[in-house]
Design a protein around this motif. Structure first.
Motif, mmCIF file in Angstrom:
data_model
loop_
_atom_site.group_PDB
_atom_site.id
_atom_site.type_symbol
_atom_site.label_atom_id
_atom_site.label_comp_id
_atom_site.label_asym_id
_atom_site.label_seq_id
_atom_site.Cartn_x
_atom_site.Cartn_y
_atom_site.Cartn_z
ATOM 1 N N GLY A 173 0.824 -1.200 0.000
ATOM 2 C CA GLY A 173 0.000 0.000 0.000
ATOM 3 C C GLY A 173 0.862 1.255 0.000
ATOM 4 N N SER A 174 0.187 2.386 0.022
ATOM 5 C CA SER A 174 0.911 3.653 -0.068
ATOM 6 C C SER A 174 1.785 3.914 1.153
ATOM 7 C CB SER A 174 -0.085 4.802 -0.230
ATOM 8 O OG SER A 174 -0.738 4.690 -1.472
ATOM 9 N N THR A 175 1.335 3.484 2.339
ATOM 10 C CA THR A 175 2.119 3.738 3.550
ATOM 11 C C THR A 175 3.422 2.934 3.530
ATOM 12 O OG1 THR A 175 0.179 4.310 4.818
ATOM 13 C CG2 THR A 175 2.095 3.610 6.073
ATOM 14 N N ASP A 176 3.339 1.675 3.078
ATOM 15 C CA ASP A 176 4.562 0.880 2.934
ATOM 16 C C ASP A 176 5.497 1.539 1.930
ATOM 17 O OD1 ASP A 176 4.614 -1.466 4.547
ATOM 18 O OD2 ASP A 176 2.961 -2.287 3.373
ATOM 19 N N MET A 177 4.888 2.068 0.860
ATOM 20 C CA MET A 177 5.698 2.711 -0.176
ATOM 21 C C MET A 177 6.381 3.943 0.399
ATOM 22 S SD MET A 177 5.962 5.193 -2.633
ATOM 23 C CE MET A 177 6.930 5.336 -4.110
ATOM 24 N N ALA A 178 5.624 4.714 1.190
ATOM 25 C CA ALA A 178 6.186 5.911 1.813
ATOM 26 C C ALA A 178 7.355 5.542 2.731
ATOM 27 C CB ALA A 178 5.103 6.641 2.612
ATOM 28 N N ALA A 179 7.149 4.503 3.512
ATOM 29 C CA ALA A 179 8.201 4.057 4.429
ATOM 30 C C ALA A 179 9.401 3.558 3.633
ATOM 31 C CB ALA A 179 7.674 2.954 5.342
ATOM 32 N N GLY A 180 9.134 2.867 2.531
ATOM 33 C CA GLY A 180 10.201 2.382 1.654
ATOM 34 C C GLY A 180 10.990 3.538 1.057
ATOM 35 N N MET A 181 10.278 4.586 0.629
ATOM 36 C CA MET A 181 10.952 5.763 0.065
ATOM 37 C C MET A 181 11.854 6.412 1.103
ATOM 38 S SD MET A 181 8.802 8.330 -2.380
ATOM 39 C CE MET A 181 7.381 8.584 -1.383
ATOM 40 N N ALA A 182 11.386 6.413 2.357
ATOM 41 C CA ALA A 182 12.144 7.076 3.410
ATOM 42 C C ALA A 182 13.350 6.250 3.869
ATOM 43 C CB ALA A 182 11.228 7.369 4.601
#
Ligand code: SF4
Lengths: 424, 163
Positions: free
Chosen positions: A140-149
């Motif tokens: 999901g988007s939150t995992d993606m956000a965490a991955g980006m960070a």
């Protein structure tokens, strides 16, 4: 300890010698991906995380493909937000209208994913890159956000199912038919939480485009990822496209698989998934001439050059049946150009098809071919849920490009064989 | 942590396209999404749902697209917990990451009827059906996931350097 292909990639990226099914790990990512629908949510979360920069500007990909070219004002605002973020954070792989393609066709073509990679994407069909022998999965988007960070993501190591492919498929049978056949056999939750690993000498008879299509639909069986053993065709593809060196993992001979299936490719018939589940399959021989209003040839499943070649072969010199709209959507700009150069686009237009710029479009009921109540489409896409392509009272039948093209000519669900035996 | 509410029951394979149809994904505003939650499956859901209610699904709840808009729409409509026999894996991750409580329990999914009054204890995984006087044992989360939930979701956990 013995491991599957998927487990080896996870262990290598977690920096540990071995992993076992059920283990929770933190693993390093090679690429994180989002699109115009999931990126805005991911960006909002990324900004909340307090991160100042993305973990690696060359390892984030943002692709504007779902509602683009912007279908309405809200879609335009979502792309604008993503575009501005990409500019501000200097994301190297930002693909906008004019250079974008449907993400899962685009990234392998651009060489951004390669064998042995660990990839997450805020899109469920991120599992497509398993065709290259990568471990890739939708989040999901939150995992993606965490991955980006952070450049890492938590995973629960999956158990696996093995599919040993033998034999060679008959004419007009493609990877799409094979994967629909498998989903029909094991069900839409048949591989829930697990890896689907494909191996066997039958692999040689499946092109890279067939494999992308099959890995793409692993999620339709509930799988965490689908992955193909790397062979000579994979190597040739990666040598042509990949920007980075690849690593080829194969499973240990004594790796544990919950189930092992042998699939004789020569026995697979052209297969269609009836509404409203991808597992609701019948062979073309059991379809009973269902009338259609629309035929869609495109998507991250079947919008690649070989898909267009097969459709062009069938549509050449023929006409789309009166009352049927046939929409062809090459998945990337490169594919579009190649289809132009090879003369496919002319064939499509002369047959009476509409040819679109790359977009997800009707696949998710976005734009470019929405269905009214009571209408039916045959489509080379990957989902036929209630309302997926438009009105909740419309229907989607999933099929290969060959069946979608033949059905467009006939006006009902048909196999290309039916065209060759008469004078269409 | 506990939650109480009435059951709103659905079947197997509830996909994210019916939870929040793609035509509304041109927005990511949770309130706007919640206004269309479950629309393509159950037009009355939005009118009917009360704060604290629990959605009860069968197998493979949340299958289909990875859109986080789906758990967001459910959370924003006031649902306190989703109970299902099994969840599709991306939905499962997304729910944890955004702080929507979910619990896997096949027995509960089968025995709970629409409208039953329920209580869920997330620490033990025990689901109590007050209407029927029954209890069912669900799977409590593993420790690692509890630390994400305790932080109030994945992003908070990162910001607070808890993971
Ligand atoms: S083509 Fe369809 S399935 Fe593929 S990424 Fe686009 S919307 Fe998703």
């Amino acid at each position: 300890m013995s491991m599957t292909m998927s487990q080896k990639i996870l262990a290598a990226h977690a920096g540990i010698e071995s992993v076992e099914a059920g283990q929770l790990i933190d693993a390093k990512l090679d690429l994180v991906l989002a699109n115009d629908i999931t990126a805005p949510v991911a960006i909002r979360e990324f900004l909340k995380s307090g991160a100042k920069t993305v973990f690696d500007k060359s390892m984030v990909a943002l692709v504007m493909d779902h509602f683009t070219p912007n279908k309405d004002i809200k879609a335009a605002a979502q792309c604008k937000l993503t575009r501005e973020f990409a500019g501000q954070y200097e994301i190297e792989n930002f693909f906008d209208v004019g250079e974008m393609g449907i993400e899962h066709a685009l990234l392998p073509e651009k060489g951004l994913v390669t064998g042995g990679d660990l990839v997450i994407g805020a899109d469920s069909h991120t599992c497509t890159y398993g065709a290259l022998g990568a471990f890739s999965t939708g989040v999901g988007s939150t995992d993606m956000a965490a991955g980006m960070a952070r450049g890492v993501c938590w995973f629960k190591v999956p158990a696996a199912m093995k599919f040993v492919l033998t034999g060679a498929p008959s004419r007009w049978v493609s990877g799409k038919d094979v994967i629909l056949h498998i989903i029909g056999m094991i069900g839409v939750d048949g591989a829930l939480y697990k890896s689907m690993e494909f191996t066997g000498e039958g692999l040689h008879h499946l092109s890279m485009d067939d494999r992308f299509c099959m890995a793409n639909m692993a999620v339709e069986a509930g799988a965490k990822n689908g992955i193909f053993e790397i062979n000579s065709q994979t190597r040739a593809y990666m040598e042509e496209h990949s920007k980075r060196p690849y690593v080829a993992y194969s499973a240990d001979t004594d790796a544990h698989y919950d189930e092992i299936f042998e699939i004789d490719l020569s026995a697979v018939r052209p297969t269609v998934a009836f509404p409203h589940l991808p597992g609701n399959t019948r062979t073309i021989d059991e379809c009973g001439g269902v009338r259609i209003d629309q035929s869609v040839i495109g998507s991250c499943t079947n919008g690649r050059i070989e898909d267009l070649r097969v459709a062009a072969e069938i549509l050449a010199g023929r006409k789309v049946a009166k009352g049927v709209r046939c929409i062809v959507i090459p998945a990337t700009q490169c594919i579009w150009l190649e289809a132009l150069e090879k003369g496919y686009l002319r064939i499509f237009v002369e047959a009476g098809c509409a040819v679109s710029t790359p977009t997800c479009g009707p696949c998710l009921g976005g734009h470019m071919g929405i269905l009214a109540q009571g209408e039916r489409a045959v489509s080379t896409t990957n989902r036929n849920f209630v309302g997926r392509m438009g009105h909740t009272g419309s229907e989607v039948y999933l099929a290969s490009p060959a069946v979608a093209a033949a059905s467009a000519v006939k006006g009902f669900l048909a196999s290309p064989d039916e065209l060759h035996t008469d004078s269409d | 942590m506990k939650a109480c509410g009435n059951a709103i029951k659905y079947g197997d394979n509830i996909d994210t396209d019916v939870i929040i149809p793609a035509r509304y994904l041109n927005s990511s505003d949770p309130k706007e999404l919640a206004a269309h939650c479950m629309e393509d499956l159950d037009k009355d859901f939005v009118k009917r749902v009360q704060k604290g209610d629990m959605i009860v699904g069968g197998k493979n709840f949340g299958c289909g697209s990875s859109r986080e808009h789906a758990p967001l729409a459910i959370r924003e409509s006031g649902v306190s917990c989703v109970i299902a026999s099994t969840f599709a894996r991306i939905f499962y991750r997304n729910a944890i990451n955004i702080g929507l409580a979910i619990i896997e329990c096949d027995e509960a999914a089968q025995k709970i009827a629409d409208g039953d009054a329920l209580e869920v204890d997330f620490d033990t995984g025990v689901i109590t059906n007050r209407t029927r006087g029954e209890t069912y044992r669900g799977e409590p989360f593993p420790e690692f996931i509890r630390s994400i939930i305790a932080a109030g979701g994945l992003i908070n956990a990162i910001r607070d350097h808890r993971i």
